[in-house]
Write an enzyme that holds these catalytic residues in place. Structure first.
Site, short mmCIF file in Angstrom:
data_model
loop_
_atom_site.label_atom_id
_atom_site.label_comp_id
_atom_site.label_asym_id
_atom_site.label_seq_id
_atom_site.Cartn_x
_atom_site.Cartn_y
_atom_site.Cartn_z
N GLU A 166 0.81 -1.23 0.00
CA GLU A 166 0.00 0.00 0.00
C GLU A 166 0.84 1.27 0.00
OE1 GLU A 166 -3.01 -0.06 3.03
OE2 GLU A 166 -4.07 -1.74 2.11
N GLU A 386 -5.14 -8.64 0.89
CA GLU A 386 -5.82 -8.29 2.14
C GLU A 386 -7.29 -8.04 1.87
OE1 GLU A 386 -4.27 -5.05 4.56
OE2 GLU A 386 -2.22 -5.64 4.09
C1 BGP Z 1 -4.17 -2.00 5.54
C2 BGP Z 1 -2.79 -2.40 6.00
C3 BGP Z 1 -2.79 -3.46 7.05
C4 BGP Z 1 -3.92 -3.38 8.04
C5 BGP Z 1 -5.25 -3.06 7.39
C6 BGP Z 1 -6.34 -2.74 8.39
O1 BGP Z 1 -4.15 -0.71 5.06
O2 BGP Z 1 -2.02 -2.84 4.93
O3 BGP Z 1 -1.52 -3.48 7.64
O4 BGP Z 1 -3.60 -2.62 9.11
O5 BGP Z 1 -5.15 -1.98 6.51
O6 BGP Z 1 -6.24 -1.44 8.80
P1 BGP Z 1 -6.55 -0.94 10.25
O7 BGP Z 1 -5.65 -1.69 11.16
O8 BGP Z 1 -6.26 0.51 10.23
O9 BGP Z 1 -7.98 -1.22 10.51
#
Ligand code: BGP
Length: 485
Positions: A166, A386
């Protein structure tokens, strides 16, 4: 009736080093920018940090055992650069390498395909301190050295590699919104650092081709399809701008080695376009990823910014030198330079979508739209790296976690992937976020994503005990049946 998932479909789950490992200074690890940032008062929810996280560094064997019990086909994790090079460059820390080798061996012993992310946001602090990290071209060289060490060490064990996680998110959060390290608020610097990262990405892929000729490599992009609020043509145009500014700005560089023209011109007019050296575009064009990693949580809905009603517009301060041809260029240039998208589009809530407790829209069909758009424009195999639901899971009196809401969320998204595959899209796998609960960067440990609950209240020697949730057993069945759910 839908086709089933292709044979060998990579059913998986994902994580990232800082969010699970802990052991932040164990076995010679150096500090990363996140080790420092989370200690700044007020930056994270209740000051939570990843010093211990879920202690995966010491408990990876237990975690891999659970993955095997679930029948996971693939597991995506990231390597902490500062475990391999505690100072970012120079001397390799063998103990750090050994940790990842042990993890990879444990995965392979259980027929779990490792997906290794090289950079999930944690550049070593010493590189930030000595030359401002990604703002310096020296980072390209140091990142390349780090990658080469991993390529050589794991070339026979790891097939799938992710370069950057990302890039769109960590550059915006880190260089614009001051909500990630390096805690900067300067859009020009953001675009410059972003360009350097593009070059680092291309350089790493170039090295990869000669060291790991049979491997597959690509970036993981945080993709959200942009919708127009309605069919008013100016709003449709705003959505076109939004898609380019939020998505193509990165993806076109990764795949076609060029910046999209409209956005680039816009940034040039505002004096915030990155400085490009003569050989840069040649380098960017010389490589292409093997696949696109897609992180999908939600898209965005936009419309044209109505400056007549906007409180930020003060007509008397409008710089008369503006290109008069564009009706939306109505803000002073310096203000625009800090908010370059304001004249292109503005984000609005989508009236058709529900939201999570953290305000993230829930939009499974958006995933099918995402996959279709990405297939059309880039025509590469896609690995969903993800997708998941953050929730405040609670243990029942029986000690179980009945996360039916997560099952519904994942099921509806998996269904849309299946539809996309039936449409003809090439999706090779799906990594749910996340395997165990972990540290949510800014939201602490209460926002949980995992199939495995981490018990943070348990003060016994079993501290941080792992408890499979209801979704764990559900996903096990999904995998067993290759997605016949
Ligand atoms: C994405 C990231 C992850 C994870 C996910 C959930 O942007 O790549 O590392 O953190 O988001 O986000 P959050 O933890 O802010 O809910």
């Amino acid at each position: 009736k839908l086709d089933s998932f292709p044979p060998g479909f990579l059913w998986g789950a994902a994580s990232a080093a800082y969010q699970i490992e802990g052991g932040w200074n164990t076995d010679g690890k150096g500090a990363s920018i996140w080790d420092e940032f989370t200690k700044i008062p007020g930056k994270t929810y209740q000051g939570t940090n990843g010093d211990v996280a879920v202690d995966h560094y010491h408990r990876y064997q237990e975690d891999v055992r659970l993955m095997a019990e679930m029948g996971l086909k693939t597991y995506r994790f990231s390597v902490a650069w500062s475990r391999i090079f505690p100072d970012g460059s120079g001397k390799v820390n063998e103990k750090g390498l050994q940790f990842y080798e042990d993890l990879i061996d444990a995965l392979l012993a259980n027929q779990i395909e490792p997906v290794l992310t090289l950079y999930h946001w944690d550049i070593p602090k010493s590189l930030q301190d000595s030359y401002q990290g990604w703002e310096s071209r020296q980072a390209i060289e140091d990142f390349s050295q780090y990658c080469q060490v991993l390529f050589h060490r794991f070339k026979d064990k790891v097939t799938y590699w992710v370069t950057f996680n990302e890039q769109n998110v960590f550059t915006a959060m880190g260089y614009r919104w001051q909500s990630h390290p390096p805690n900067v608020a300067d859009v020009k610097r953001m675009f410059q650092a972003n360009h350097v990262i593009n070059l680092a990405n291309a350089t790493a892929i170039k090295e990869f081709r000669s060291i790991v000729p049979n491997g597959k490599i690509g970036p993981s992009f945080g993709y959200g399809p942009i919708y127009s609020y309605d069919c008013q043509p100016n709003n449709v145009l705003a959505a076109l701008n939004g898609e380019e500014f939020q998505n193509h700005w990165w993806l076109d560089v990764y795949v076609h080695g060029k910046y999209p023209k409209v956005t680039f011109r816009h940034l040039e007019r505002l004096g915030i376009a990155p400085t490009i050296e003569p050989s840069d575009m040649e380098l960017l064009q010389s490589v292409k990823p093997d696949f696109l990693g897609v992180n999908y949580y939600h898209g965005g809905t936009v419309r044209v910014n109505d400056f007549n009603t906007s409180s930020t517009t003060n007509v008397s301060t409008i710089d008369k030198s503006f290109e008069a041809t564009d009706p939306y260029l109505m803000q002073p240039k310096d203000e625009q330079a800090q908010n370059p998208e304001k004249t292109m589009f503005t984000s609005v809530a989508n009236p058709y979508l529900e939201k999570t407790k953290w305000g993230w829209e829930i939009d499974p069909v958006g995933l099918r739209i995402a996959l279709r758009r990405l297939q059309n424009r880039y025509d590469l195999p896609m690995l969903i790296t993800e997708n998941g639901l953050g929730a405040l899971d609670e243990k029942t009196n029986q000690g179980t976690i009945e996360d039916d809401y997560r099952i519904n969320y994942l099921q509806s998204h998996i269904h849309e992937i299946q539809q996309a595959i039936t449409d003809g899209v090439d999706v090779i796998g799906y990594c749910a976020w996340s395997f165990t609960d972990l540290l949510s960067w800014l939201n602490g440990y209460k926002k949980r994503y995992g199939f495995v609950y981490i018990d943070r209240d348990d003060q016994s020697e079993k501290q941080l005990a792992r408890i499979p949730k209801k979704s764990f057993y559900w996903y096990k069945k999904v995998i067993e049946s290759n997605g016949k759910i």
